[in-house]
Design a protein around this motif. Sequence first.
Motif: not given
Length: 66
Positions: A1-2, A6-9, A32-34, A50-53
């Motif tokens: 699992m990555s 996936d940011l394509s959408t 994108y939870p969290g 991509v940063i944590t919340a």
Amino acid sequence: MSRFPDLSTAVWRKSSYSDGGDNNCVEVADNYPGLVPVRDSKTPTGPALVITAPAWAAFVGFAAGH
């Protein structure tokens, strides 16, 4: 699992602090939870951070002077 979403959408929105220009903004994607994906509007097909919340909240608080 990555480890990266996936940011394509992703639906991106510009910062409310942008100067109003089309190409001078930080954009973030919601739902994108969290996590908070962040990109530069000048390069929308380029990489995104991509940063944590919690880290994003701390950054925004610092940038806002709180």
